[in-house]
Every structure is written in C-alpha cells, then in structure tokens.
Design a protein around this motif. Structure first.
Motif, PDB file in Angstrom:
ATOM      1  N   GLU A   4       1.207  -0.975  -0.190  1.00 51.91           N
ATOM      2  CA  GLU A   4       0.028  -0.147   0.053  1.00 51.91           C
ATOM      3  C   GLU A   4       1.031   0.454   0.312  1.00 51.91           C
ATOM      4  N   ILE A   5       0.708   2.040  -1.024  1.00 51.46           N
ATOM      5  CA  ILE A   5       1.535   3.256  -0.637  1.00 51.46           C
ATOM      6  C   ILE A   5       0.448   4.312  -0.195  1.00 51.46           C
ATOM      7  N   ILE A   6       1.294   5.149   1.000  1.00 50.28           N
ATOM      8  CA  ILE A   6       0.633   6.875   1.568  1.00 50.28           C
ATOM      9  C   ILE A   6       1.610   7.894   1.143  1.00 50.28           C
ATOM     10  N   SER A   7       0.665   8.617   0.116  1.00 58.87           N
ATOM     11  CA  SER A   7       1.322  10.139  -0.051  1.00 58.87           C
ATOM     12  C   SER A   7       0.788  11.255   0.631  1.00 58.87           C
ATOM     13  N   THR A  66       5.366   8.487   1.604  1.00 61.13           N
ATOM     14  CA  THR A  66       5.882   9.306   1.249  1.00 61.13           C
ATOM     15  C   THR A  66       5.793  10.706   1.383  1.00 61.13           C
ATOM     16  N   GLY A  67       6.570  11.378   2.037  1.00 65.68           N
ATOM     17  CA  GLY A  67       6.650  13.131   2.260  1.00 65.68           C
ATOM     18  C   GLY A  67       6.221  13.139   3.814  1.00 65.68           C
ATOM     19  N   ASP A  74       4.077  20.977  10.968  1.00 64.39           N
ATOM     20  CA  ASP A  74       2.936  20.243   9.896  1.00 64.39           C
ATOM     21  C   ASP A  74       3.804  19.026   9.718  1.00 64.39           C
ATOM     22  N   ASP A  75       5.129  18.511   9.658  1.00 67.03           N
ATOM     23  CA  ASP A  75       5.580  17.291   8.998  1.00 67.03           C
ATOM     24  C   ASP A  75       5.123  16.197  10.304  1.00 67.03           C
ATOM     25  N   LEU A  76       3.843  15.183   9.535  1.00 65.81           N
ATOM     26  CA  LEU A  76       3.649  14.490  10.819  1.00 65.81           C
ATOM     27  C   LEU A  76       4.138  12.969  10.785  1.00 65.81           C
ATOM     28  N   THR A  77       4.618  12.600   9.467  1.00 69.16           N
ATOM     29  CA  THR A  77       4.924  10.914   9.433  1.00 69.16           C
ATOM     30  C   THR A  77       5.168   9.995  10.789  1.00 69.16           C
ATOM     31  N   LEU A 156      13.884  10.897  -2.541  1.00 72.60           N
ATOM     32  CA  LEU A 156      13.163   9.664  -2.453  1.00 72.60           C
ATOM     33  C   LEU A 156      13.933   8.110  -3.373  1.00 72.60           C
ATOM     34  N   GLU A 157      13.984   9.365  -4.783  1.00 73.48           N
ATOM     35  CA  GLU A 157      14.460   7.932  -5.580  1.00 73.48           C
ATOM     36  C   GLU A 157      15.532   7.376  -5.370  1.00 73.48           C
TER      37      GLU A 157
END
Length: 267
Positions: A4-7, A66-67, A74-77, A156-157
């Motif tokens: 699963e991908i979450i952006s 990602t992100g 507000d960067d909350l990952t 990312l890459e």
C-alpha cells in the motif's frame, strides 16, 4: 507480498503539487512480485494520518509512505507512525550528530527544530538520506513493514533505489508481475469489453479494459517465477485477444499513435 502507498501532504490534496512519488513507486513494485492493492493521499493532520497508517498496517504486508519527514510542525509522519504503533519517540544521538555535521559542512547554523529528524521509535531503523536532512524509517512490527521516505522526488528516488528496493528484494518470494498493453482504436469500451468477455474470467493472466485518449487499451498481466515465464503466460492470451479484436489493434506498450502513423507514412 501485499503493498500500500500513502502520500502525505496537504499541498497534494489542495492540488498545489502533483503526486509523482506514488506513480514512481507503483511501477517499480510489480517487477519485484509485490502486489499493490491500495493508494491513499492524506493531509498534514496527525489523527487522520495515524488512522490512514493504522488501516494500512492492518491490511497490508508493506506500507510505503512518502512525505511528512521534514523539520516543521506540520511534518507529522514520524509522530503518526509512533501513535499508530503505540511507541515512544526518542532522539538518536548518532543521527543528531550526523545532522549537525550535515549543516556544518555547508556552513549553515543548525536549526534546533531539525532535531526531530533525528528521532526514532524502538521498532524503527533509520534509512540514510545523503541528498537531504530527512532520514527515512524502516519499521518492522507484527510481521509487517512500514517504510517512510522523504517527499522530494530526488531524495525519495535515491533512497528507494539504493536503500529500500534492494532490502525488499531479499524479502520477496521471487515472483514477478509483468504487463503487456494492447492498444486499439475504432471500437468503444463497452463493445470491446463484450468482444473479449471470454478472456475476462482468466485469473493469470488477467485482462483489463481501459478507455484512453488514443483509443481503448487492453492490459494483460501475468504473475510467474520469472519474466520469461510470465511472457509465456501472456503470449497465447495476446494471440487470442488479437484474433477477437482484429484490425482494431494499432500498437502495444510504449507505442504512440503519432509514431505508428508516422512509420506507416514512411513506408
């Protein structure tokens, strides 16, 4: 392996930026034999992000995020993963030292807010990021994996190609997923679906019908132990498909309508 991908990023939901990261990752999973079942986009909200990650962690073997790894409020990952897994975050001294050295080597003072980028949880390992200040996270818990990577595509890459993909390759079964796209024109989507209906029940390879600006595409997708074995599964299906559709087929895979017409005019 189900993925699963979450952006992450409110700017994606507002349409300010295009989510190219999901596409980049999605096309790289099938050759590794990883099935992608879900893709989500979520803004910079801790509760909604934690809910999204929690749902993904329950239903998928692999969650790629990602992100949201920057130094701002507000960067909350990281915080959302910690909340989801009920683990406490802590500052890793070695990571903090490397971050401070990163700034010093470029002649910049170190913003104390960036210390959050040196944080981990007990089940997480840092993923190096020489192109930026945001290390990724490789998290393993309850037999499942969460990989958090930075949002800037260049970061990312590099992280995917050098750090993440090789590690995942060692964990997959070895099966690959291969697709072949047959492109048609002059027949509507519904009519074409009826014409190839005897093939639509096949489970391996599968056949999908998609309306596109240059006609209607038929995608054949097979899963096998090698690419060559997958091609052998696809070949008889493609032959039967071409028999059913006839002259409506104008190209395959990366062919463009303009290129095909141009080649015909040169003959």
């Amino acid at each position: 392996m189900k993925a699963e991908i979450i952006s992450v990023g409110t700017e994606i939901l507002l349409g300010d930026i295009l989510d190219t990261n999901s596409q980049y990752l999605a096309v790289r999973l099938p050759p590794m034999g990883i099935d992608l079942y879900y893709m989500s986009k979520v803004g910079d909200n801790l509760q909604r992000l934690a809910e999204t990650i929690g749902r993904a962690h329950k239903r998928s073997d692999l969650v790629l995020i990602t992100g949201g790894l920057g130094p701002t409020e507000d960067d909350l990952t990281r915080e959302a993963i910690a909340l989801t897994l009920d683990e406490e975050m802590y500052v890793d001294a070695d990571m903090e030292q490397r971050l401070r050295a990163f700034f010093a080597a470029r002649g910049f003072s170190f913003p104390e807010r960036n210390v959050k980028q040196a944080m981990l949880i007990p089940s997480a390992q840092a993923i190096p990021n020489p192109r930026g200040t945001a290390p990724g996270w490789w998290v393993e818990k309850d037999g499942r994996i969460i990989v958090a990577m930075p949002g800037p595509p260049a970061e990312l890459e590099r992280m995917w190609e050098v750090e993440v993909a090789p590690r995942l390759a060692r964990l997959t079964t070895g099966d690959v997923i291969l697709s072949r796209t047959v492109k048609t024109i002059g027949i509507g989507e519904g009519h074409l679906d009826e014409m190839v209906s005897p093939l639509l029940k096949s489970e391996n390879p599968t056949v999908g019908v998609y309306a596109k600006p240059d006609g209607v595409h038929l995608r054949l997708t097979a899963k096998a132990s090698t690419q060559e074995a997958a091609r052998r599964l696809i070949q008889p299906m493609e032959e039967e498909l071409r028999r059913l559709v006839g002259d409506a087929v104008w190209g395959v895979d990366d062919d463009t309508l303009e290129g095909v017409i141009g080649a015909m005019l040169k003959e």
